[in-house]
Design a protein around this motif. Structure first.
Motif, PDB file in Angstrom:
ATOM      1  N   LEU A 185       3.562  27.634 -49.519  1.00 45.12           N
ATOM      2  CA  LEU A 185       2.304  27.548 -48.786  1.00 45.12           C
ATOM      3  C   LEU A 185       1.134  27.594 -49.760  1.00 45.12           C
ATOM      4  O   LEU A 185       1.150  28.357 -50.728  1.00 45.12           O
ATOM      5  N   MET A 186       0.110  26.790 -49.459  1.00 44.30           N
ATOM      6  CA  MET A 186      -1.083  26.736 -50.295  1.00 44.30           C
ATOM      7  C   MET A 186      -2.314  26.599 -49.410  1.00 44.30           C
ATOM      8  O   MET A 186      -2.223  26.115 -48.276  1.00 44.30           O
ATOM      9  N   GLY A 187      -3.450  26.999 -49.924  1.00 38.11           N
ATOM     10  CA  GLY A 187      -4.695  26.826 -49.193  1.00 38.11           C
ATOM     11  C   GLY A 187      -5.115  25.366 -49.172  1.00 38.11           C
ATOM     12  O   GLY A 187      -4.940  24.649 -50.156  1.00 38.11           O
ATOM     13  N   ALA A 188      -5.670  24.931 -48.053  1.00 36.67           N
ATOM     14  CA  ALA A 188      -6.204  23.560 -47.959  1.00 36.67           C
ATOM     15  C   ALA A 188      -7.634  23.576 -48.490  1.00 36.67           C
ATOM     16  O   ALA A 188      -8.603  23.371 -47.773  1.00 36.67           O
ATOM     17  N   THR A 189      -7.731  23.834 -49.786  1.00 35.06           N
ATOM     18  CA  THR A 189      -9.008  23.947 -50.478  1.00 35.06           C
ATOM     19  C   THR A 189      -9.118  22.827 -51.495  1.00 35.06           C
ATOM     20  O   THR A 189      -8.227  21.980 -51.605  1.00 35.06           O
ATOM     21  N   VAL A 190     -10.177  22.823 -52.257  1.00 33.99           N
ATOM     22  CA  VAL A 190     -10.319  21.823 -53.323  1.00 33.99           C
ATOM     23  C   VAL A 190      -9.138  21.918 -54.281  1.00 33.99           C
ATOM     24  O   VAL A 190      -8.563  20.903 -54.686  1.00 33.99           O
ATOM     25  N   ILE A 191      -8.746  23.149 -54.620  1.00 31.96           N
ATOM     26  CA  ILE A 191      -7.622  23.340 -55.533  1.00 31.96           C
ATOM     27  C   ILE A 191      -6.311  22.954 -54.854  1.00 31.96           C
ATOM     28  O   ILE A 191      -5.494  22.217 -55.413  1.00 31.96           O
ATOM     29  N   GLY A 192      -6.086  23.449 -53.639  1.00 29.88           N
ATOM     30  CA  GLY A 192      -4.838  23.153 -52.939  1.00 29.88           C
ATOM     31  C   GLY A 192      -4.632  21.675 -52.685  1.00 29.88           C
ATOM     32  O   GLY A 192      -3.516  21.165 -52.780  1.00 29.88           O
ATOM     33  N   ARG A 193      -5.722  20.977 -52.391  1.00 31.31           N
ATOM     34  CA  ARG A 193      -5.616  19.535 -52.115  1.00 31.31           C
ATOM     35  C   ARG A 193      -5.366  18.736 -53.393  1.00 31.31           C
ATOM     36  O   ARG A 193      -4.878  17.604 -53.333  1.00 31.31           O
TER      37      ARG A 193
END
Length: 346
Positions: free
Chosen positions: A94-102
């Motif tokens: 699981l990862m955040g749907a953030t600038v980094i995660g995307r």
């Protein structure tokens, strides 16, 4: 092997809220599957970082601490995750749907030939049946157990899609901040800390980008932390119509949000958008003004404590979710509310 992993985003030496939210969800998924919850912390100066994540039920903390890992750049973080996953073989990441995660998620998924579902609003474990060809080329039903259901609105929010990746691992999903609830499991939870030798996972050739300067601008609004949100939809009618909502919000000490339709129409700024492609909020009171209630918007506010709908359409979908429905136009109802609160707040 087959554990649940969460990639933790770190700003300086602080783990991002979205990662703590995913640790909470990851713990629940791990419990359902009967496996361990592990997380990855990569950055610089991370001594003691485990104290931030273990209270959420983390069994193993993989620490990668080295110059070049903060600020985030694509290649080193991709390399360490890909090489770690080749060793650990997790079933879920699981990862955040953030600038980094995307940026990071698709790179890792592509390198490992695994599936990735973006912007999930729900994650569940369940079984799945699919017709596949056997060795003789004949179609037969195959039963898969304990799959990750990756649930998200699709086709502009008109349907809710459930996506599974039965044949490839890890099953990867990104989730926006605020979608999952952050809950400490046990302040004294004890897990294992593994300090990795970064050079064994990240070759020197991956440090091809060096960040010379970076500027972070804080958000102008605090929608996620607001106890009261006044949100406007396309039914507000205009940008000037939103002025009424700002006036009401001022009286209530609230924040102003907007639906995607209102933002697309130019009635409100994009950073006020609530929903699947905006922010997720959990206020004590949510006042929906002229919002029809498409799935995309509902995903971002359905966990509000009390929902009040102001709408001239008695059949608006949001009315089925609302605790209180005021049948009328925004132009009729909101000025009366402003007048009432001005009179009674003195």
């Amino acid at each position: 092997m087959n554990n649940v992993f969460v990639y933790c985003e770190i700003e300086g030496t602080t783990v991002a809220d979205v990662s703590l939210e995913l640790l909470t969800k990851g713990r629940k998924l791990a419990n359902t599957l009967g496996v361990q919850l592990e997380c990855i912390c990569a950055g610089k100066g991370l001594n003691g970082i485990e104290k931030q994540v273990m209270p959420y039920g983390v069994d193993k903390v993989h620490v990668f601490d080295a110059e070049g890992l903060f600020p985030y750049t694509s290649n080193p973080h991709t390399a360490l995750m890909v090489n770690l996953f080749k060793e650990e073989k997790p079933q879920i990441c699981l990862m955040g749907a953030t600038v980094i995660g995307r940026d990071l998620g698709p790179r890792v998924s592509s390198a490992l030939h695994s599936g990735l579902t973006a912007d999930c609003t729900q994650l569940e474990i369940g079984d799945f049946d699919m017709n596949v060809k056997n060795a003789d080329g004949v179609m037969e039903k195959k039963h898969y157990t304990e799959q990750l259901y990756q649930i998200r609105p699709a086709f502009g929010g008109n349907i809710v899609a459930t996506i599974v990746n039965p044949e490839h691992r890890p099953q990867m999903a990104t989730v926006r901040e605020g979608v999952m609830k952050k809950e400490i499991l046990d302040l004294n939870y004890k897990g294992e800390v593994i300090n990795h030798e970064v050079a064994q996972y990240v070759p020197d050739t991956e440090y091809v980008v060096k960040v010379l300067d970076r500027h972070i601008e804080k958000a102008k609004h605090n929608l996620k932390g607001a106890s009261i949100v006044v949100a406007g939809g396309y039914g507000v009618g205009s940008r000037e119509g939103f002025d009424m909502l700002f006036e009401l919000a001022k009286e209530l000490h609230a924040e102003v949000g907007a639906s995607r339709a209102a933002v697309d129409a130019g009635f409100a700024d994009h950073d006020r958008q609530i929903g699947q492609t905006g922010v997720t909020v959990r206020p004590k009171v949510y006042i929906a003004c002229g919002i029809s209630g498409q799935i995309q918007h509902i995903a971002g506010m359905q966990d509000a404590g009390i929902i009040i709908s102001i709408n001239n359409d008695p059949n608006a979908p949001i009315n089925t979710l609302a605790d209180y429905v005021i049948n009328g136009t925004v132009e009729e109802v909101v000025p009366k509310m402003i007048k009432y609160y001005k009179k009674n707040s003195k």
